[in-house]
Design an enzyme around this catalytic site. Structure first.
Site: not given
Length: 159
Positions: A121-122
């Site tokens: 989850p950037c």
């Protein structure tokens, strides 16, 4: 590598699997995906992504395998997976967490090179002061993902 495509609230989202797990993801359609049948692992990844986008899943369990990246990038990607659902960290906080407090910009580069967005989850990494800066999928997608997670997290906290 086998690509499949999911229709999602952020548009078409392509997911690649191999024998070890999810090894890639891409905003939009990867053309080779049209000819690839969905196998058990791809089906599981798509089911988890559908549940995530429906607000029913807050932690992916499908195996994720990064096949490229420098040691620093891989450290940043591992740290991304530790950011709790519905929360964010700044580039500077991630840099500190991976042992290089002055590397906030390098964290941004690692985010941009993340081969498995959403599952890694950037989108949970923001600029100083919570500013929404940079996202390979475009800021509107980042906002959609953060709003989805924040809404689910609030509903769960208040129920």
């Amino acid at each position: 590598m086998r690509w499949t495509v999911l229709d999602s609230p952020i548009g078409e989202f392509s997911v690649a699997t191999d024998d070890d797990g999810v090894c890639g993801a891409h905003f939009g359609r990867v053309e080779t995906a049209a000819d690839t049948p969905v196998d058990e692992l791809s089906g599981r990844a798509l089911a988890e992504l559908r549940a995530y986008f429906a607000g029913e899943l807050t932690r992916f369990t499908v195996p994720v395998v990064a096949r490229r990246g420098s040691e620093f990038e891989r450290a940043v990607w591992r740290e991304m997976t530790r950011i709790p659902y519905g929360e964010t960290l700044t580039y500077g906080e991630v840099a500190k967490a991976v042992g290089d407090p002055g590397a906030a910009r390098a964290v941004g580069v690692a985010c941009n090179r993340n081969p498995i967005p959403v599952l890694v989850p950037c989108h949970r990494i923001v600029g100083a002061g919570g500013k929404l800066v940079g996202f390979g999928g475009g800021l509107p997608r980042k906002v959609t993902l953060l709003e989805l997670e924040a809404g689910v997290a609030l509903r769960r906290a208040w129920s």
